[in-house]
Design a protein around this motif. Structure first.
Motif, mmCIF file in Angstrom:
data_model
loop_
_atom_site.group_PDB
_atom_site.id
_atom_site.type_symbol
_atom_site.label_atom_id
_atom_site.label_comp_id
_atom_site.label_asym_id
_atom_site.label_seq_id
_atom_site.Cartn_x
_atom_site.Cartn_y
_atom_site.Cartn_z
ATOM 1 N N PRO A 150 0.810 -1.231 0.000
ATOM 2 C CA PRO A 150 0.000 0.000 0.000
ATOM 3 C C PRO A 150 0.838 1.274 0.000
ATOM 4 C CG PRO A 150 -0.146 -1.152 2.107
ATOM 5 C CD PRO A 150 0.503 -2.092 1.157
ATOM 6 N N ALA A 151 2.088 1.192 0.430
ATOM 7 C CA ALA A 151 2.946 2.377 0.438
ATOM 8 C C ALA A 151 3.239 2.869 -0.977
ATOM 9 C CB ALA A 151 4.260 2.077 1.156
ATOM 10 N N LEU A 152 2.992 2.017 -1.982
ATOM 11 C CA LEU A 152 3.260 2.394 -3.373
ATOM 12 C C LEU A 152 2.065 3.079 -4.031
ATOM 13 C CD1 LEU A 152 5.159 -0.799 -4.630
ATOM 14 C CD2 LEU A 152 6.139 1.434 -4.045
ATOM 15 N N ILE A 153 0.964 3.197 -3.305
ATOM 16 C CA ILE A 153 -0.239 3.780 -3.910
ATOM 17 C C ILE A 153 0.018 5.207 -4.391
ATOM 18 C CG2 ILE A 153 -2.574 4.603 -3.394
ATOM 19 C CD1 ILE A 153 -2.971 2.085 -1.721
ATOM 20 N N GLY A 154 0.821 5.963 -3.648
ATOM 21 C CA GLY A 154 1.125 7.333 -4.068
ATOM 22 C C GLY A 154 1.803 7.374 -5.420
ATOM 23 N N SER A 155 2.761 6.482 -5.636
ATOM 24 C CA SER A 155 3.448 6.420 -6.927
ATOM 25 C C SER A 155 2.480 6.060 -8.034
ATOM 26 C CB SER A 155 4.580 5.385 -6.874
ATOM 27 O OG SER A 155 5.564 5.760 -5.941
ATOM 28 N N PHE A 156 1.597 5.102 -7.745
ATOM 29 C CA PHE A 156 0.599 4.700 -8.733
ATOM 30 C C PHE A 156 -0.346 5.855 -9.070
ATOM 31 C CE2 PHE A 156 -3.809 3.255 -9.310
ATOM 32 C CZ PHE A 156 -3.676 2.625 -10.544
ATOM 33 N N LEU A 157 -0.797 6.575 -8.046
ATOM 34 C CA LEU A 157 -1.749 7.661 -8.272
ATOM 35 C C LEU A 157 -1.135 8.793 -9.082
ATOM 36 C CD1 LEU A 157 -3.606 7.891 -4.844
ATOM 37 C CD2 LEU A 157 -4.480 6.997 -7.017
ATOM 38 N N ARG A 158 0.145 9.087 -8.852
ATOM 39 C CA ARG A 158 0.800 10.148 -9.629
ATOM 40 C C ARG A 158 0.803 9.808 -11.112
ATOM 41 N NH1 ARG A 158 4.028 10.472 -4.994
ATOM 42 N NH2 ARG A 158 5.559 8.971 -5.779
ATOM 43 N N VAL A 159 1.105 8.562 -11.425
ATOM 44 C CA VAL A 159 1.114 8.142 -12.826
ATOM 45 C C VAL A 159 -0.300 8.099 -13.385
ATOM 46 C CG1 VAL A 159 1.650 6.239 -14.390
ATOM 47 C CG2 VAL A 159 3.262 6.862 -12.609
ATOM 48 N N SER A 160 -1.241 7.619 -12.585
ATOM 49 C CA SER A 160 -2.631 7.565 -13.024
ATOM 50 C C SER A 160 -3.156 8.955 -13.349
ATOM 51 C CB SER A 160 -3.493 6.922 -11.940
ATOM 52 O OG SER A 160 -4.853 6.908 -12.313
ATOM 53 N N MET A 161 -2.851 9.931 -12.506
ATOM 54 C CA MET A 161 -3.304 11.306 -12.741
ATOM 55 C C MET A 161 -2.672 11.876 -14.005
ATOM 56 S SD MET A 161 -3.269 12.762 -8.821
ATOM 57 C CE MET A 161 -3.659 14.442 -9.327
ATOM 58 N N SER A 162 -1.402 11.552 -14.245
ATOM 59 C CA SER A 162 -0.729 12.019 -15.449
ATOM 60 C C SER A 162 -1.377 11.416 -16.696
ATOM 61 C CB SER A 162 0.754 11.646 -15.391
ATOM 62 O OG SER A 162 1.400 11.941 -16.607
ATOM 63 N N THR A 163 -1.700 10.132 -16.629
ATOM 64 C CA THR A 163 -2.326 9.465 -17.777
ATOM 65 C C THR A 163 -3.732 9.997 -18.011
ATOM 66 O OG1 THR A 163 -1.057 7.474 -17.234
ATOM 67 C CG2 THR A 163 -2.861 7.231 -18.794
ATOM 68 N N GLN A 164 -4.460 10.244 -16.935
ATOM 69 C CA GLN A 164 -5.798 10.813 -17.089
ATOM 70 C C GLN A 164 -5.727 12.207 -17.712
ATOM 71 O OE1 GLN A 164 -8.517 10.303 -13.656
ATOM 72 N NE2 GLN A 164 -7.063 8.773 -12.908
ATOM 73 N N ALA A 165 -4.733 12.984 -17.336
ATOM 74 C CA ALA A 165 -4.553 14.307 -17.940
ATOM 75 C C ALA A 165 -4.295 14.178 -19.428
ATOM 76 C CB ALA A 165 -3.406 15.050 -17.258
ATOM 77 N N HIS A 166 -3.585 13.132 -19.809
ATOM 78 C CA HIS A 166 -3.328 12.864 -21.231
ATOM 79 C C HIS A 166 -4.648 12.606 -21.958
ATOM 80 C CE1 HIS A 166 -0.691 11.414 -24.531
ATOM 81 N NE2 HIS A 166 -1.700 10.599 -24.789
ATOM 82 N N TRP A 167 -5.510 11.793 -21.364
ATOM 83 C CA TRP A 167 -6.829 11.531 -21.949
ATOM 84 C C TRP A 167 -7.637 12.819 -22.068
ATOM 85 C CZ3 TRP A 167 -10.154 6.679 -21.576
ATOM 86 C CH2 TRP A 167 -9.383 5.527 -21.734
ATOM 87 N N VAL A 168 -7.599 13.627 -21.033
ATOM 88 C CA VAL A 168 -8.349 14.888 -21.044
ATOM 89 C C VAL A 168 -7.899 15.751 -22.215
ATOM 90 C CG1 VAL A 168 -8.673 17.083 -19.833
ATOM 91 C CG2 VAL A 168 -8.906 14.931 -18.582
#
Length: 208
Positions: free
Chosen positions: A122-140
């Motif tokens: 679970p400590a890696l969730i922050g790293s995952f979320l940063r990438v997820s937000m970047s990818t979502q911004a790409h979709w936007v």
């Protein structure tokens, strides 16, 4: 096509193959042993490269685990660019996500491995979320381009809401699918989640 252009294409394909191999081995090893049980040297050996080559592609183990796959970004770009304009951003995003989560078209092993890693680490969730937000911004950005000339313009934040909710539906579908022991196909669960969203988000509200 000139020999120089062909050589550049070949080099880029080789670099991508190395990047994919490193990322895949990092996912497999960490899913099996945990993040603390895997070193950069371990990943490099498994991928058949040197530690120096690893750092030519990734700055850390976290980055190797969660950097978006180029082929999935490119597939999303193509799907959104070719989206039926009559479906609007909501329909375009939903169709793109359904395609990307279709196991008949795409290898979803990395998706499964990341889910397993996050459950274990679970400590890696922050790293995952940063990438997820970047990818979502790409979709936007891609959806804004696709529907730039829509008349009337979509209200501020609507496309962002569409993308965020679409990704949330995909995450929920993965959780339900995993908890159900694969009793129901992932794509069926995802489609149901997206249909539920469509019932409430199909008609954008005005800014006022």
């Amino acid at each position: 096509m000139s020999d120089e252009v062909m050589e550049l294409g070949l080099r880029e394909r080789k670099k991508r193959a190395v990047r994919i191999a490193i990322r895949r081995k990092a996912l497999e090893l960490v899913a099996d042993r945990g993040i603390c049980g895997v070193s950069v040297d371990d990943i490099a050996v498994a991928a058949g490269v040197s530690p120096r080559t690893f750092f030519n592609y990734y700055a850390s183990k976290d980055e190797a685990l969660f950097t978006p796959a180029e082929d999935r970004l490119e597939a999303a770009d193509s799907l959104i660019a070719g989206a039926d304009r009559s479906l609007g951003p909501l329909g375009g995003a939903h169709e793109a996500m359904l395609d990307l989560m279709d196991e008949r078209k795409h290898d979803l092993t990395p998706v499964r491995l990341r889910r397993k890693i996050l459950e274990r680490e679970p400590a890696l969730i922050g790293s995952f979320l940063r990438v997820s937000m970047s990818t979502q911004a790409h979709w936007v950005a891609r959806l804004h381009e696709r529907f730039a000339d829509h008349d009337p313009p979509f209200p501020d934040g609507y496309i962002e809401l569409v993308v965020t909710s679409t990704w949330a539906a995909a995450g929920t579908a993965l959780s339900v699918w995993g908890a159900g022991g694969h009793a129901e196909p992932l794509l069926d669960i995802l489609r149901r989640q997206l249909d539920q969203l469509s019932a409430g988000l199909a008609h954008p509200l005005s800014n006022s």
